[in-house]
Design a protein around this motif. Structure first.
Motif, PDB file in Angstrom:
ATOM      1  N   GLU A  43       0.830  -1.208   0.000  1.00 49.85           N
ATOM      2  CA  GLU A  43       0.000   0.000   0.000  1.00 49.85           C
ATOM      3  C   GLU A  43       0.864   1.258   0.000  1.00 49.85           C
ATOM      4  N   MET A  48       4.140   6.411  -1.892  1.00 53.13           N
ATOM      5  CA  MET A  48       5.160   7.143  -1.161  1.00 53.13           C
ATOM      6  C   MET A  48       6.555   6.676  -1.566  1.00 53.13           C
ATOM      7  N   TRP A 110       0.093   8.347   6.886  1.00 57.92           N
ATOM      8  CA  TRP A 110      -0.002   6.950   6.427  1.00 57.92           C
ATOM      9  C   TRP A 110      -0.396   6.091   7.614  1.00 57.92           C
TER      10      TRP A 110
HETATM   11  C1  LIG Z   1      -4.613   6.931   2.925  1.00 60.76           C
HETATM   12  C2  LIG Z   1      -4.709   6.144   4.232  1.00 60.76           C
HETATM   13  C3  LIG Z   1      -3.894   6.858   5.296  1.00 60.76           C
HETATM   14  C4  LIG Z   1      -6.186   6.107   4.623  1.00 60.76           C
HETATM   15  O1  LIG Z   1      -6.323   5.267   5.763  1.00 60.76           O
HETATM   16  P1  LIG Z   1      -7.811   4.865   6.278  1.00 60.76           P
HETATM   17  O2  LIG Z   1      -7.654   3.931   7.398  1.00 60.76           O
HETATM   18  O3  LIG Z   1      -8.629   4.467   5.103  1.00 60.76           O
HETATM   19  O4  LIG Z   1      -8.367   6.271   6.749  1.00 60.76           O
HETATM   20  P2  LIG Z   1      -9.242   6.549   8.038  1.00 60.76           P
HETATM   21  O5  LIG Z   1      -8.456   6.252   9.253  1.00 60.76           O
HETATM   22  O6  LIG Z   1      -9.745   7.938   7.926  1.00 60.76           O
HETATM   23  O7  LIG Z   1     -10.416   5.495   7.958  1.00 60.76           O
HETATM   24  C5  LIG Z   1     -11.531   5.763   7.152  1.00 60.76           C
HETATM   25  C6  LIG Z   1     -12.355   4.505   7.033  1.00 60.76           C
HETATM   26  O8  LIG Z   1     -12.585   3.947   8.335  1.00 60.76           O
HETATM   27  C7  LIG Z   1     -14.009   3.721   8.501  1.00 60.76           C
HETATM   28  N1  LIG Z   1     -14.281   3.768   9.942  1.00 60.76           N
HETATM   29  C8  LIG Z   1     -14.416   2.674  10.723  1.00 60.76           C
HETATM   30  N2  LIG Z   1     -14.578   3.037  12.001  1.00 60.76           N
HETATM   31  C9  LIG Z   1     -14.555   4.391  12.032  1.00 60.76           C
HETATM   32  C10 LIG Z   1     -14.686   5.334  13.086  1.00 60.76           C
HETATM   33  N3  LIG Z   1     -14.852   4.951  14.346  1.00 60.76           N
HETATM   34  N4  LIG Z   1     -14.604   6.636  12.764  1.00 60.76           N
HETATM   35  C11 LIG Z   1     -14.432   7.037  11.494  1.00 60.76           C
HETATM   36  N5  LIG Z   1     -14.310   6.170  10.460  1.00 60.76           N
HETATM   37  C12 LIG Z   1     -14.363   4.852  10.726  1.00 60.76           C
HETATM   38  C13 LIG Z   1     -14.625   4.788   7.641  1.00 60.76           C
HETATM   39  O9  LIG Z   1     -15.948   4.453   7.293  1.00 60.76           O
HETATM   40  C14 LIG Z   1     -13.722   4.777   6.432  1.00 60.76           C
HETATM   41  O10 LIG Z   1     -14.026   3.687   5.628  1.00 60.76           O
HETATM   42  P3  LIG Z   1     -14.051   3.800   4.038  1.00 60.76           P
HETATM   43  O11 LIG Z   1     -12.611   4.020   3.638  1.00 60.76           O
HETATM   44  O12 LIG Z   1     -14.559   2.484   3.599  1.00 60.76           O
HETATM   45  O13 LIG Z   1     -14.886   4.968   3.694  1.00 60.76           O
HETATM   46  C15 LIG Z   1      -4.178   4.687   4.086  1.00 60.76           C
HETATM   47  O14 LIG Z   1      -4.922   4.037   3.098  1.00 60.76           O
HETATM   48  C16 LIG Z   1      -2.702   4.632   3.734  1.00 60.76           C
HETATM   49  O15 LIG Z   1      -1.847   4.667   4.608  1.00 60.76           O
HETATM   50  N6  LIG Z   1      -2.398   4.560   2.419  1.00 60.76           N
HETATM   51  C17 LIG Z   1      -1.020   4.469   1.965  1.00 60.76           C
HETATM   52  C18 LIG Z   1      -0.249   5.759   2.205  1.00 60.76           C
HETATM   53  C19 LIG Z   1      -0.923   6.956   1.607  1.00 60.76           C
HETATM   54  O16 LIG Z   1      -1.498   6.878   0.521  1.00 60.76           O
HETATM   55  N7  LIG Z   1      -0.856   8.087   2.309  1.00 60.76           N
HETATM   56  C20 LIG Z   1      -1.424   9.340   1.832  1.00 60.76           C
HETATM   57  C21 LIG Z   1      -0.513   9.991   0.881  1.00 60.76           C
HETATM   58  S1  LIG Z   1      -1.232  11.519   0.273  1.00 60.76           S
END
Ligand SMILES: CC(C)(COP(=O)(O)OP(=O)(O)OC[C@H]1O[C@@H](n2cnc3c(N)ncnc32)[C@H](O)[C@@H]1OP(=O)(O)O)[C@@H](O)C(=O)NCCC(=O)NCCS
Length: 206
Positions: A43, A48, A110
């Protein structure tokens, strides 16, 4: 002699949210951070560019003094995210590219793969946004991401950041493809910011 940076603010060294503890990234985190990166390579490496260079905890330890120096100089704030319940290292965030003249900052993030989808990142970004506009007195905060990084876009949008631009062919992804970059921002007069500052801000300690 006072340095120019003594005039600019610094984020609190400890930020508590409902489920998270945010602390400055430090050398003693190296093993835990390496474990998190190692389980998340597929991922992370999609988005990154720095992750392939982290091949052992030592690679993180070597960077630690620079990370600390940057914090002290107010040029970059690297932050580790821990779960309060059990102290598990969850991922990284940070406040980057400060322009203290505005003042403005950008946020990056991340999350280790096994802890995604739980809302931890939006909780951390919400807290940093409150700190930014509240304690640091920022006028602008920015999140940038690849247009194709849907999960990252969802984080920015769910906290209330506004899409303000698309930089076409702005950078290359780690796989060599050109990417468009989306620029999301909030400014201090946005309703979202007022609402965030009026809401529960968690406990902040210096
Ligand atoms: C981008 C990244 C940080 C997103 O992480 P994530 O865990 O999806 O983000 P969040 O912590 O905000 O979680 C959101 C999800 O948790 C769910 N969720 C579950 N329990 C929750 C709670 N108690 N509160 C809020 N959301 C909750 C939400 O519905 C949402 O789900 P969805 O994605 O299906 O809509 C991750 O995918 C990652 O590390 N990617 C690789 C690195 C990267 O791309 N970094 C960004 C560079 S710009």
């Amino acid at each position: 002699m006072a340095s120019i940076n003594d005039d600019v603010p610094t984020p609190p060294r400890e930020i508590l949210t409902e489920r998270l503890l945010l602390l400055p990234a430090q050398e003693s985190d190296a093993e835990a951070v390496f474990g998190a990166i190692d389980e998340s390579r597929t991922e992370l490496e999609a988005w990154m560019a720095w992750t392939p260079q982290v091949r052992a905890p030592e690679d993180l330890r070597r960077r630690a003094p620079q990370v600390r120096e940057n914090w002290d100089a107010r040029t970059d704030f690297g932050i580790s995210i821990f779960r309060r319940e059990d102290g598990r290292f969850l991922g990284g965030t940070g406040m980057h590219d400060p322009n203290w003249d505005v003042p403005s900052l950008s946020i990056g993030y991340w999350m280790r793969t096994s802890e995604t989808g739980k809302g931890y990142v939006r909780e951390a970004v919400t807290a940093l946004t409150r700190v930014g506009f509240g304690q640091l007195g920022l006028r602008r905060m920015v999140i940038t991401c690849a247009a194709t990084n849907t999960r990252s876009r969802r984080v920015a949008e769910s906290v209330g950041y506004q899409l303000e631009g698309r930089l076409r062919n702005d950078e290359r992804l780690p796989n060599g493809d050109l990417r468009d970059t989306l620029v999301y921002s909030l400014i201090d007069s946005d309703d979202v910011v007022r609402e965030l500052l009026a809401g529960e801000s968690g406990t902040l300690t210096q």
